[in-house]
Design a protein around this motif. Sequence first.
Motif, PDB file in Angstrom:
ATOM      1  N   ASP A   5     -22.356  12.278  -3.920  1.00  0.00           N
ATOM      2  CA  ASP A   5     -22.404  12.214  -5.213  1.00  0.00           C
ATOM      3  C   ASP A   5     -21.085  12.672  -6.069  1.00  0.00           C
ATOM      4  O   ASP A   5     -20.892  12.174  -7.279  1.00  0.00           O
ATOM      5  N   SER A   6     -20.354  13.168  -5.245  1.00  0.00           N
ATOM      6  CA  SER A   6     -18.909  13.424  -6.017  1.00  0.00           C
ATOM      7  C   SER A   6     -17.768  12.552  -5.747  1.00  0.00           C
ATOM      8  O   SER A   6     -16.788  12.762  -6.235  1.00  0.00           O
ATOM      9  N   LEU A   7     -18.413  11.337  -5.399  1.00  0.00           N
ATOM     10  CA  LEU A   7     -17.274  10.280  -5.075  1.00  0.00           C
ATOM     11  C   LEU A   7     -17.861   9.250  -6.322  1.00  0.00           C
ATOM     12  O   LEU A   7     -18.861   8.887  -6.405  1.00  0.00           O
ATOM     13  N   GLU A   8     -16.946   8.696  -6.796  1.00  0.00           N
ATOM     14  CA  GLU A   8     -17.178   7.507  -7.560  1.00  0.00           C
ATOM     15  C   GLU A   8     -16.452   6.291  -7.514  1.00  0.00           C
ATOM     16  O   GLU A   8     -15.230   6.224  -6.671  1.00  0.00           O
ATOM     17  N   ASN A   9     -17.033   5.143  -7.374  1.00  0.00           N
ATOM     18  CA  ASN A   9     -16.685   3.798  -7.093  1.00  0.00           C
ATOM     19  C   ASN A   9     -15.247   3.564  -7.813  1.00  0.00           C
ATOM     20  O   ASN A   9     -15.206   3.585  -9.221  1.00  0.00           O
ATOM     21  N   ASP A  10     -14.207   2.988  -7.156  1.00  0.00           N
ATOM     22  CA  ASP A  10     -12.797   2.436  -7.738  1.00  0.00           C
ATOM     23  C   ASP A  10     -12.575   1.301  -6.853  1.00  0.00           C
ATOM     24  O   ASP A  10     -11.616   1.472  -6.127  1.00  0.00           O
ATOM     25  N   ASN A  11     -12.940   0.164  -7.099  1.00  0.00           N
ATOM     26  CA  ASN A  11     -12.629  -0.948  -6.278  1.00  0.00           C
ATOM     27  C   ASN A  11     -13.116  -0.944  -4.738  1.00  0.00           C
ATOM     28  O   ASN A  11     -14.108  -0.389  -4.407  1.00  0.00           O
ATOM     29  N   SER A  12     -11.993  -0.762  -3.984  1.00  0.00           N
ATOM     30  CA  SER A  12     -12.086  -0.563  -2.624  1.00  0.00           C
ATOM     31  C   SER A  12     -11.748   0.678  -2.210  1.00  0.00           C
ATOM     32  O   SER A  12     -11.709   1.200  -0.951  1.00  0.00           O
ATOM     33  N   GLN A  13     -11.535   1.617  -3.127  1.00  0.00           N
ATOM     34  CA  GLN A  13     -11.109   3.041  -3.047  1.00  0.00           C
ATOM     35  C   GLN A  13     -12.210   4.036  -3.566  1.00  0.00           C
ATOM     36  O   GLN A  13     -13.042   3.443  -4.345  1.00  0.00           O
ATOM     37  N   ARG A  14     -12.193   5.276  -3.301  1.00  0.00           N
ATOM     38  CA  ARG A  14     -13.299   6.273  -3.792  1.00  0.00           C
ATOM     39  C   ARG A  14     -12.440   7.334  -4.487  1.00  0.00           C
ATOM     40  O   ARG A  14     -11.198   7.749  -4.086  1.00  0.00           O
ATOM     41  N   THR A  15     -12.499   7.783  -5.645  1.00  0.00           N
ATOM     42  CA  THR A  15     -11.878   8.728  -6.306  1.00  0.00           C
ATOM     43  C   THR A  15     -12.445   9.978  -6.190  1.00  0.00           C
ATOM     44  O   THR A  15     -13.757  10.000  -6.861  1.00  0.00           O
ATOM     45  N   MET A  16     -11.906  11.073  -5.892  1.00  0.00           N
ATOM     46  CA  MET A  16     -12.825  12.262  -5.804  1.00  0.00           C
ATOM     47  C   MET A  16     -12.551  13.048  -7.204  1.00  0.00           C
ATOM     48  O   MET A  16     -11.863  12.549  -8.233  1.00  0.00           O
ATOM     49  N   ARG A  17     -13.493  13.565  -7.763  1.00  0.00           N
ATOM     50  CA  ARG A  17     -13.435  14.343  -8.872  1.00  0.00           C
ATOM     51  C   ARG A  17     -12.385  15.162  -9.168  1.00  0.00           C
ATOM     52  O   ARG A  17     -11.918  15.439 -10.351  1.00  0.00           O
ATOM     53  N   THR A  18     -11.788  15.512  -8.122  1.00  0.00           N
ATOM     54  CA  THR A  18     -10.620  16.084  -8.444  1.00  0.00           C
ATOM     55  C   THR A  18      -9.019  15.435  -8.760  1.00  0.00           C
ATOM     56  O   THR A  18      -8.176  15.885  -8.834  1.00  0.00           O
ATOM     57  N   GLY A  19      -9.574  14.076  -8.397  1.00  0.00           N
ATOM     58  CA  GLY A  19      -8.401  13.141  -8.764  1.00  0.00           C
ATOM     59  C   GLY A  19      -7.794  12.506  -7.627  1.00  0.00           C
ATOM     60  O   GLY A  19      -7.020  11.490  -7.909  1.00  0.00           O
ATOM     61  N   PHE A  20      -7.818  12.917  -6.413  1.00  0.00           N
ATOM     62  CA  PHE A  20      -7.175  12.109  -5.160  1.00  0.00           C
ATOM     63  C   PHE A  20      -7.929  10.889  -5.124  1.00  0.00           C
ATOM     64  O   PHE A  20      -9.214  11.071  -5.004  1.00  0.00           O
ATOM     65  N   THR A  21      -7.304   9.984  -4.524  1.00  0.00           N
ATOM     66  CA  THR A  21      -8.047   8.865  -4.141  1.00  0.00           C
ATOM     67  C   THR A  21      -8.061   8.511  -2.380  1.00  0.00           C
ATOM     68  O   THR A  21      -7.134   8.875  -1.782  1.00  0.00           O
ATOM     69  N   LEU A  22      -9.192   8.159  -1.836  1.00  0.00           N
ATOM     70  CA  LEU A  22      -9.389   7.868  -0.385  1.00  0.00           C
ATOM     71  C   LEU A  22      -9.549   6.350  -0.538  1.00  0.00           C
ATOM     72  O   LEU A  22     -10.460   5.725  -0.994  1.00  0.00           O
ATOM     73  N   SER A  23      -8.861   5.628   0.386  1.00  0.00           N
ATOM     74  CA  SER A  23      -9.137   4.277   0.543  1.00  0.00           C
ATOM     75  C   SER A  23     -10.598   4.197   1.732  1.00  0.00           C
ATOM     76  O   SER A  23     -10.828   5.024   2.052  1.00  0.00           O
ATOM     77  N   GLY A  24     -10.937   2.921   1.579  1.00  0.00           N
ATOM     78  CA  GLY A  24     -12.009   2.526   2.497  1.00  0.00           C
ATOM     79  C   GLY A  24     -11.709   2.745   3.877  1.00  0.00           C
ATOM     80  O   GLY A  24     -12.736   3.491   4.538  1.00  0.00           O
ATOM     81  N   GLY A  25     -10.641   2.671   4.566  1.00  0.00           N
ATOM     82  CA  GLY A  25     -10.101   2.949   5.789  1.00  0.00           C
ATOM     83  C   GLY A  25     -10.152   4.418   5.847  1.00  0.00           C
ATOM     84  O   GLY A  25     -10.609   4.973   6.962  1.00  0.00           O
ATOM     85  N   GLU A  26      -9.535   5.157   5.107  1.00  0.00           N
ATOM     86  CA  GLU A  26      -9.562   6.616   5.046  1.00  0.00           C
ATOM     87  C   GLU A  26     -10.956   7.288   5.396  1.00  0.00           C
ATOM     88  O   GLU A  26     -11.375   8.075   6.160  1.00  0.00           O
ATOM     89  N   LEU A  27     -12.001   6.644   4.192  1.00  0.00           N
ATOM     90  CA  LEU A  27     -13.597   7.090   4.147  1.00  0.00           C
ATOM     91  C   LEU A  27     -13.953   6.758   5.695  1.00  0.00           C
ATOM     92  O   LEU A  27     -14.705   7.578   6.232  1.00  0.00           O
ATOM     93  N   GLN A  28     -13.513   5.581   6.126  1.00  0.00           N
ATOM     94  CA  GLN A  28     -14.205   5.320   7.649  1.00  0.00           C
ATOM     95  C   GLN A  28     -13.717   6.203   8.455  1.00  0.00           C
ATOM     96  O   GLN A  28     -14.623   6.678   9.407  1.00  0.00           O
ATOM     97  N   ARG A  29     -12.586   6.598   8.653  1.00  0.00           N
ATOM     98  CA  ARG A  29     -11.978   7.361   9.536  1.00  0.00           C
ATOM     99  C   ARG A  29     -12.823   8.927   9.504  1.00  0.00           C
ATOM    100  O   ARG A  29     -13.051   9.492  10.524  1.00  0.00           O
ATOM    101  N   ILE A  30     -12.767   9.065   8.281  1.00  0.00           N
ATOM    102  CA  ILE A  30     -13.336  10.555   7.946  1.00  0.00           C
ATOM    103  C   ILE A  30     -14.965  10.745   8.330  1.00  0.00           C
ATOM    104  O   ILE A  30     -15.354  11.626   8.963  1.00  0.00           O
ATOM    105  N   GLY A  31     -15.511   9.605   8.420  1.00  0.00           N
ATOM    106  CA  GLY A  31     -16.906   9.262   8.591  1.00  0.00           C
ATOM    107  C   GLY A  31     -17.245   9.558  10.260  1.00  0.00           C
ATOM    108  O   GLY A  31     -18.061  10.237  10.605  1.00  0.00           O
ATOM    109  N   ILE A  32     -16.249   8.816  10.887  1.00  0.00           N
ATOM    110  CA  ILE A  32     -16.239   8.972  12.068  1.00  0.00           C
ATOM    111  C   ILE A  32     -15.949   9.948  12.962  1.00  0.00           C
ATOM    112  O   ILE A  32     -16.496  10.720  13.902  1.00  0.00           O
TER     113      ILE A  32
END
Length: 103
Positions: A5-32
């Motif tokens: 819920d604290s992630l917002e769509n930003d094309n192929s990236q996710r922006t945290m409410r704190t302002g830093f951005t994670l790419s789809g690949g970074e999110l994939q690695r975090i999930g694994i």
Amino acid sequence: FPSHDSLENDNSQRTMRTGFTLSGGELQRIGIARGLMRKSRFYFLDEPSASLDAVNRNAVWKLLKNESRKALIVVATHDIEGLSFADLVYRIQNKALILDSNG
């Protein structure tokens, strides 16, 4: 890690409410990484190398191969390169599960 819920769509990236951005690949690695931290005996992964560059795809396949010494890992993938890390490869053909002799 923040909830979904604290992630917002930003094309192929996710922006945290704190302002830093994670790419789809970074999110994939975090999930694994989050999944493997659970120390399960079984892992079922769907396209674990999706959204990753070549270097990180290779790193993920090596990590999963290493983890397969301690747990059963079942992966669904279209990543042909990743098949070289598998002990067994099955494919679906004409609605049947076939052991692939090339795997």
